[in-house]
Design an enzyme around this catalytic site. Structure first.
Site, PDB file in Angstrom:
ATOM      1  N   SER A 101      20.297  35.336  39.254  1.00 33.81           N
ATOM      2  CA  SER A 101      20.082  36.348  40.243  1.00 33.81           C
ATOM      3  C   SER A 101      21.039  37.528  41.096  1.00 33.81           C
ATOM      4  CB  SER A 101      19.982  35.323  41.261  1.00 33.81           C
ATOM      5  OG  SER A 101      20.332  34.940  42.874  1.00 33.81           O
ATOM      6  N   HIS A 154      -5.068  -0.684  51.934  1.00 38.37           N
ATOM      7  CA  HIS A 154      -3.648   0.566  50.924  1.00 38.37           C
ATOM      8  C   HIS A 154      -3.503  -1.235  50.536  1.00 38.37           C
ATOM      9  CE1 HIS A 154      -6.550   3.936  49.562  1.00 38.37           C
ATOM     10  NE2 HIS A 154      -6.688   3.890  51.292  1.00 38.37           N
ATOM     11  N   LYS A 196      16.489  28.566  38.590  1.00 33.90           N
ATOM     12  CA  LYS A 196      16.717  29.131  39.800  1.00 33.90           C
ATOM     13  C   LYS A 196      15.016  29.398  40.883  1.00 33.90           C
ATOM     14  CE  LYS A 196      16.840  34.110  40.553  1.00 33.90           C
ATOM     15  NZ  LYS A 196      16.207  34.122  41.030  1.00 33.90           N
ATOM     16  N   GLU A 216      16.459  31.000  49.671  1.00 37.79           N
ATOM     17  CA  GLU A 216      17.135  32.074  49.652  1.00 37.79           C
ATOM     18  C   GLU A 216      15.501  32.385  51.626  1.00 37.79           C
ATOM     19  OE1 GLU A 216      15.123  35.909  47.867  1.00 37.79           O
ATOM     20  OE2 GLU A 216      17.202  34.932  46.777  1.00 37.79           O
ATOM     21  N   TYR A 217      14.280  31.909  50.453  1.00 38.93           N
ATOM     22  CA  TYR A 217      13.021  32.208  51.444  1.00 38.93           C
ATOM     23  C   TYR A 217      13.547  31.392  53.203  1.00 38.93           C
ATOM     24  CZ  TYR A 217       9.619  34.032  48.249  1.00 38.93           C
ATOM     25  OH  TYR A 217       8.587  34.692  48.062  1.00 38.93           O
ATOM     26  N   HIS A 240      16.502  28.386  44.065  1.00 38.39           N
ATOM     27  CA  HIS A 240      17.626  29.027  45.025  1.00 38.39           C
ATOM     28  C   HIS A 240      16.460  30.172  45.124  1.00 38.39           C
ATOM     29  CE1 HIS A 240      19.102  33.583  45.005  1.00 38.39           C
ATOM     30  NE2 HIS A 240      20.259  32.955  44.814  1.00 38.39           N
ATOM     31  N   ASN A 241      15.368  30.801  44.981  1.00 34.31           N
ATOM     32  CA  ASN A 241      15.004  31.324  45.566  1.00 34.31           C
ATOM     33  C   ASN A 241      14.050  30.826  47.325  1.00 34.31           C
ATOM     34  OD1 ASN A 241      15.337  33.759  43.347  1.00 34.31           O
ATOM     35  ND2 ASN A 241      13.644  33.851  43.554  1.00 34.31           N
ATOM     36  N   GLY A 264      12.270  45.793  28.086  1.00 35.76           N
ATOM     37  CA  GLY A 264      11.650  45.609  29.343  1.00 35.76           C
ATOM     38  C   GLY A 264      12.570  46.360  30.431  1.00 35.76           C
TER      39      GLY A 264
END
Length: 475
Positions: free
Chosen positions: A130, A454, A184, A191-192, A187-188, A10
């Site tokens: 990353s 409940h 990961k 990041e957002y 992590h993202n 790739g």
């Protein structure tokens, strides 16, 4: 004759740069791309690194070019394409060979692939990478999941190509099967949240204070010299300083305000919800990106209601900018605290025993969310490995306590002036709810018992109880 140490499939942007990084560090690599012309172009442009690159036109050639046992990195689009490559490789590989998925995979897919390859003799690693294009080429942060023995076999290559912080490589084995890809994903997610919060304070300065991009960029530049020092603050300053070559206008002013997303932030939110861990900053950031894409609806809503924005008194500018710096700092801490809390829950649920201090350390360089206070995070987990939340560590209690008044003032100012700060507002709400010993869920439990029987727990004794709702019926 086989002479490559490792293979890579790739040759897109990330794959190409990762391959060049490996070759540059002195590790011969065989490369393959489904489109053969791309392989040829990659080799042609590799210039002085060609002696460490073996271009291959078929998968069989790729396998033959690598010395056994063969580690092969897959850098294709997540999902079906990875499964197809694994299926094709299984016909060619031998026991002991290692398939390494280094794309942005959903960790649940990674766990499934481990299960499918179990007993085949072929090893598998799920590796989070990353740093974007620049990181892949010159040193990313690398998060590894899989068998520890498999990691040790590729450790010399992965540590060589990783970023380094004070001489320590930002690459580590984090746990079995999906551990690397899960870390990961979080992590993202962080990041957002980080990017959204930065965009929100940019909006306060742009729309509330009427500041231009270059002026705002200078503010970010100053912030990068203090506690907010981080890669994202640094590049924000650079982005805001740039001009459009075509029009001469500030570059940021000619960019459509619709943010893209590839799914990792959404995965982080989904997993947090499934584990019952609040990650409100990440949730707000993902929702904000989705809302940003609704441009026609937003345009119609503004025509219907008018713009909500009300200018802020310029006399308050310097004090507000000082508050914004502290508010952003506190909100960022909240986002990191939430991300690490989700990782802690996943570690317990899947039996990974994630080394949280190590996660913080390998994020100090190479990755997108590298920042000054990752050292403080690492120290917090080194002092208490089972720390439930960063917000209760001594260092962060001190920092957040100092910044909290500014966070409160900025959220209040934004609200009264029609400035949307969903992620920063969520940070304040999270802080307030997390530190409140007695919240309001007692009323929710009463409501649930009323309409659904409940039951609830009492503060003065154990066991399940029901309320004296008598003959009242749900409507």
């Amino acid at each position: 004759m086989s002479h490559a140490e490792i293979g890579l499939i790739g040759l897109g942007v990330m794959g190409s740069n990762l391959a060049l990084n490996i070759a540059e560090k002195g590790h011969p690599i065989a490369v393959y791309n489904r489109t053969a012309s791309r392989t040829g172009l990659f080799f042609e442009n590799a210039e002085g690194l060609r002696e460490n690159i073996v271009p291959c036109t078929t998968l069989a050639d790729l396998v033959a070019a690598i010395r056994p046992p063969r580690p092969i990195i897959i850098m294709t689009q997540a999902g079906k394409a990875v499964d197809e490559q694994i299926a094709a490789l299984r016909k060619l590989l031998s026991p002991g060979d290692i398939i390494i998925d280094a794309g942005n995979a959903n960790f649940r897919d990674t766990m499934r692939r481990f299960a499918e390859l179990e007993g085949s003799g072929i090893e598998f690693l799920g590796v989070g990478v990353s740093g974007g294009e620049e990181g892949a080429r010159h040193g990313p942060s690398i998060m590894v999941g899989g068998a520890k023995e498999s990691w040790h076999r590729v450790e010399p290559v992965l540590t060589a190509i990783a970023a380094a912080y004070n001489g320590e490589p930002c690459a580590a084995w984090l746990g079995p099967d999906g551990a690397g890809h899960f870390v990961k994903t979080l992590h993202n997610g962080i990041e957002y949240a980080d990017m959204q919060m930065i965009a929100e304070v940019y909006g306060v300065m742009r729309d509330g204070l009427g500041m231009g991009p270059k002026e705002i960029g200078q503010v970010f530049g100053r912030w990068n010299e203090g506690p907010l020092n981080s890669y994202l603050i640094e590049i924000t300053s650079a982005v805001l300083a740039a001009d459009d070559p075509q029009t001469g206008r500030p570059m940021v002013d000619v960019i459509v305000d619709s943010a893209g997303q590839k799914g990792t932030g959404r995965w982080a939110v989904i997993e947090a919800q499934m584990m019952g861990v609040p990650a409100t900053g990440i949730e707000a950031a993902v929702a904000a990106r989705s809302l940003s894409s609704m441009r026609q609806e937003r345009d119609a809503a503004e025509r219907a209601y008018g713009s909500p924005v009300k200018p802020i008194d310029p006399a308050d500018r310097d004090a507000l900018i000082a508050d914004i710096e502290q508010a952003l700092f506190a909100a960022k801490i909240g986002a990191y605290a939430q991300g690490f809390a989700v990782m802690r829950a996943a570690s317990q649920e899947f039996g990974w025993d994630l080394p949280m201090a190590t996660v913080a350390r390998i994020w100090r360089a190479g990755c997108i969310i590298r920042s000054q206070f990752l050292d403080t995070i690492a120290s917090a987990f080194e002092a208490k490995a089972d720390l439930p939340n960063l917000l209760v560590s001594r260092a962060f209690v001190s920092m957040v306590s100092k910044a909290e008044p500014s966070l409160r003032r900025v959220v209040a100012t934004a609200a009264t002036h029609g400035l949307a700060v969903p992620a920063i507002s969520s940070a304040l709400a999270y802080f307030d709810a997390y530190r409140l010993a007695r919240g309001t869920a007692n009323l929710i439990q009463a409501q649930r018992d009323f309409f659904g029987a409940h039951g609830f727990e009492r503060i003065d004794g154990p066991g399940a109880h029901h309320g004296p709702w008598g003959g009242h019926m749900a409507g």
